[in-house]
Write a protein that holds these residues in place. Structure first.
Motif, short mmCIF file in Angstrom:
data_model
loop_
_atom_site.label_atom_id
_atom_site.label_comp_id
_atom_site.label_asym_id
_atom_site.label_seq_id
_atom_site.Cartn_x
_atom_site.Cartn_y
_atom_site.Cartn_z
N ASP A 317 0.82 -1.20 0.00
CA ASP A 317 0.00 0.00 0.00
C ASP A 317 0.87 1.26 0.00
O ASP A 317 0.49 2.28 0.58
CB ASP A 317 -0.91 -0.04 1.24
CG ASP A 317 -2.11 0.89 1.15
OD1 ASP A 317 -2.45 1.30 0.03
OD2 ASP A 317 -2.69 1.20 2.21
N PHE A 318 2.02 1.18 -0.61
CA PHE A 318 2.99 2.26 -0.57
C PHE A 318 2.65 3.36 -1.57
O PHE A 318 2.04 3.12 -2.62
CB PHE A 318 4.40 1.71 -0.88
CG PHE A 318 4.79 0.56 0.00
CD1 PHE A 318 5.11 0.78 1.33
CD2 PHE A 318 4.83 -0.73 -0.50
CE1 PHE A 318 5.47 -0.29 2.15
CE2 PHE A 318 5.19 -1.80 0.29
CZ PHE A 318 5.51 -1.58 1.64
N SER A 319 3.10 4.56 -1.28
CA SER A 319 2.82 5.71 -2.13
C SER A 319 3.48 5.59 -3.50
O SER A 319 2.98 6.15 -4.48
CB SER A 319 3.27 7.00 -1.45
OG SER A 319 4.68 6.96 -1.20
N TYR A 320 4.58 4.87 -3.57
CA TYR A 320 5.33 4.78 -4.82
C TYR A 320 4.94 3.57 -5.68
O TYR A 320 5.54 3.32 -6.72
CB TYR A 320 6.84 4.73 -4.53
CG TYR A 320 7.26 3.63 -3.56
CD1 TYR A 320 7.47 2.31 -4.00
CD2 TYR A 320 7.45 3.90 -2.22
CE1 TYR A 320 7.84 1.31 -3.12
CE2 TYR A 320 7.82 2.91 -1.32
CZ TYR A 320 8.02 1.62 -1.78
OH TYR A 320 8.39 0.63 -0.90
N ASP A 322 2.17 1.48 -8.00
CA ASP A 322 0.95 1.59 -8.80
C ASP A 322 0.00 0.48 -8.35
O ASP A 322 0.23 -0.69 -8.64
CB ASP A 322 1.28 1.46 -10.29
CG ASP A 322 0.05 1.65 -11.17
OD1 ASP A 322 -0.90 2.33 -10.72
OD2 ASP A 322 0.03 1.10 -12.29
N LYS A 323 -1.05 0.83 -7.63
CA LYS A 323 -1.88 -0.16 -6.94
C LYS A 323 -3.38 0.12 -7.10
O LYS A 323 -4.11 0.15 -6.10
CB LYS A 323 -1.52 -0.20 -5.46
CG LYS A 323 -1.55 1.20 -4.80
CD LYS A 323 -1.16 1.15 -3.35
CE LYS A 323 -1.16 2.52 -2.72
NZ LYS A 323 -2.47 3.18 -2.68
N ASP A 327 -6.60 0.02 -4.16
CA ASP A 327 -7.53 1.12 -3.91
C ASP A 327 -8.98 0.70 -4.16
O ASP A 327 -9.89 1.09 -3.42
CB ASP A 327 -7.17 2.31 -4.82
CG ASP A 327 -5.78 2.86 -4.52
OD1 ASP A 327 -5.30 2.68 -3.39
OD2 ASP A 327 -5.18 3.45 -5.43
N ARG A 342 -5.16 0.05 7.79
CA ARG A 342 -4.09 0.11 6.79
C ARG A 342 -2.78 0.45 7.49
O ARG A 342 -2.55 1.60 7.89
CB ARG A 342 -4.42 1.14 5.72
CG ARG A 342 -5.75 0.89 5.05
CD ARG A 342 -6.17 2.02 4.11
NE ARG A 342 -5.42 2.02 2.86
CZ ARG A 342 -5.73 2.77 1.82
NH1 ARG A 342 -6.79 3.59 1.88
NH2 ARG A 342 -5.00 2.73 0.72
N ILE A 344 0.23 1.01 6.59
CA ILE A 344 1.03 2.10 6.03
C ILE A 344 0.48 3.45 6.47
O ILE A 344 1.23 4.38 6.78
CB ILE A 344 1.06 2.03 4.49
CG1 ILE A 344 1.72 0.73 4.03
CG2 ILE A 344 1.77 3.24 3.89
CD1 ILE A 344 3.16 0.60 4.41
N GLU A 345 -0.85 3.57 6.52
CA GLU A 345 -1.46 4.83 6.95
C GLU A 345 -1.34 5.05 8.45
O GLU A 345 -1.10 6.16 8.91
CB GLU A 345 -2.93 4.88 6.54
CG GLU A 345 -3.16 5.11 5.05
CD GLU A 345 -4.60 5.46 4.75
OE1 GLU A 345 -5.44 5.44 5.67
OE2 GLU A 345 -4.89 5.76 3.58
N GLU A 349 5.04 5.18 6.57
CA GLU A 349 5.76 4.55 5.47
C GLU A 349 7.25 4.86 5.63
O GLU A 349 7.66 6.03 5.59
CB GLU A 349 5.24 5.09 4.14
CG GLU A 349 5.89 4.48 2.93
CD GLU A 349 5.27 4.97 1.62
OE1 GLU A 349 5.99 5.01 0.61
OE2 GLU A 349 4.06 5.30 1.64
#
Length: 445
Positions: A317-320, A322-323, A327, A342, A344-345, A349
């Motif tokens: 679930d990382f910001s970098y 493409d997922k 989502d 979540r 990561i949230e 991260e």
């Protein structure tokens, strides 16, 4: 087995054209919707009905022909829709998330009632699906002694709009996808029950999508839980309309049995968009007694119980990354009122190259969060090692793991065999999640 009725039920509401856009594995679909969904349900059950339609002029002839071929006794064009084609574009018809309805030119729509004389005065049982029209205007067309039920899924700001029918209300039905429910009943159902009682309603039905439904018998002060029978969802559009119509159609057997039969008809409607297949399936269901239907079991998970069963999201679930699949899964879980945790949230991260001590601290936080949750929903994109480790830890502790593998990268014995549900189809995974949390909820009762 069908419901008997001295006179046909009158269905009042808008006829809409449903256009479902193409998605992987499915074709574009264009069909008559709105109250025509309810009509299909009554036709399949052999329940006599008539239609009082609010629609644009261009739909009238086609709707009359279709409904006449599907059991409609009488068609009355009650109101003309102007300024809009009454077309709804449907982005996702499988109800794994907010379906993305787009009502074309909705803001330009207006309704002009037509002069129909006493055409509707003979009906003693009426079901109204509110639309972009003034409900108080409907009273002048109906007999003062008619019992009137409502499905208030959409186009109803609050219960005050139906107060003009107070004292002769049969059932009030609402879905958890309704904006009115979101405003008034999403946190606590009691305000809606009180509103239905003020109307003098006999029954209140809360349709809780894949979690079943609850019928509140307001006269007997009893609650009947009706489970959902989950299967592959071909379509969710109009399913609730079928439920309400068939329930009102079987009202003479009591609201309790009527709700069970409405629910079974709605289940059949969700698995096909072909009327003849739907009718055949419904006829098999109607052959069952109430006791036989109850013995079949199903999934029961009330809307208001869902948030207490926290779901751990195991995914990159990382910001970098493409997922989009992650989502979409989160959107679906939130749509169904689940609490998604979540890591990561909540825990942050870490930047790449973090020190071992920082990694160990973060590991401990993530494990603590995993232990707090009852179920794991995993989306192991690109065979993410962290996700696979989280899944393994959960499996060892006997926590149910639902694995959504949209890219078909993890179909091996340990993943598929260890998961309570495993699929590349989000619809199947959402069903699996409901089944597992339903077991946990029922065990807690």
């Amino acid at each position: 087995m069908s419901a008997s009725s001295a006179t046909p039920i009158l269905i009042v509401g808008e006829i809409i054209v449903d256009f479902t856009v193409a998605r992987p594995g499915a074709e574009c679909k264009l069909r008559l919707g709105g109250i025509v969904h309810a009509a299909r349900g009554l036709w399949a059950c052999g329940i006599p009905y008539s239609i009082a339609a609010v629609c644009p002029r261009y739909i009238v002839d086609q709707a009359q022909r279709f409904l006449a071929a599907h059991g409609c006794n009488e068609f009355v064009w009650l109101g003309e829709v102007k300024g809009s084609p009454n077309v709804i574009v449907i982005g996702d018809a499988t109800e794994v998330s907010d379906q993305g309805y787009e009502d074309l030119l909705r803001e330009e729509k207006s309704v002009e009632f037509l002069e129909v004389g006493r055409a509707l005065k003979s009906f003693s049982e009426v079901l109204i699906f509110p639309g972009k029209f003034d409900l108080s205007e409907i009273t002048r067309f109906l007999s003062a002694s008619a019992r009137v039920s409502f499905d208030v899924a959409y186009d109803t700001e609050d219960f005050s709009s139906i107060e003009c029918f107070a004292g002769r209300v049969g059932a009030v039905a609402i879905s958890t996808s309704s904006p009115l429910f979101a405003r008034v009943g999403a946190v606590d159902i009691e305000p809606m029950i009180k509103a239905a009682n003020r109307l003098g309603a006999e029954a209140f039905l809360l349709k809780e999508n894949r979690g079943g439904s609850r019928l509140f018998d307001l006269r007997a002060h009893e609650v009947e839980s009706v489970p959902a029978i989950l299967s592959s969802t071909a379509n969710s559009v109009g399913v609730g309309d079928v439920y309400s119509a068939v329930m009102v159609g079987f009202r003479e057997r009591g609201w309790r049995e009527a709700a069970w039969r409405g629910a079974r008809a709605a289940t059949s409607y969700a698995v096909t968009t072909y009327p003849d297949d739907f009718q055949e399936d419904v006829r098999r269901e109607l052959a069952l007694s109430l006791e036989e239907m109850q013995d079949l079991g199903g999934t029961m998970l009330p809307w208001h119980a869902r948030p207490s069963f926290h779901i751990y999201l195991a995914a990159p679930d990382f910001s970098y990354v493409d997922k989009p699949e992650v989502d979409r899964a989160v959107e679906a879980l939130q749509y169904h009122n689940f609490t998604v945790r979540r890591p990561i949230e909540e825990n942050g991260e870490l930047p790449r190259g973090s020190s071992p001590s920082v990694l160990r601290t973060m590991f401990a936080k993530d494990i603590a969060l995993l232990e707090e949750c009852r179920v794991i929903f995993a989306v192991p994109l690109e065979r993410d090692p962290g996700t696979l480790v989280e899944m393994g830890l959960a499996m060892v502790t006997r926590k149910p793991v639902i694995t959504f593998d949209p890219r078909r990268e993890n179909n091996n014995t340990m993943v598929a065999g260890g998961s309570a549900a495993y699929s590349d189809d989000l619809d199947i995974c959402i069903n699996g999640l409901f089944i597992e949390i339903s077991k946990l909820w029922m065990a807690s009762q």
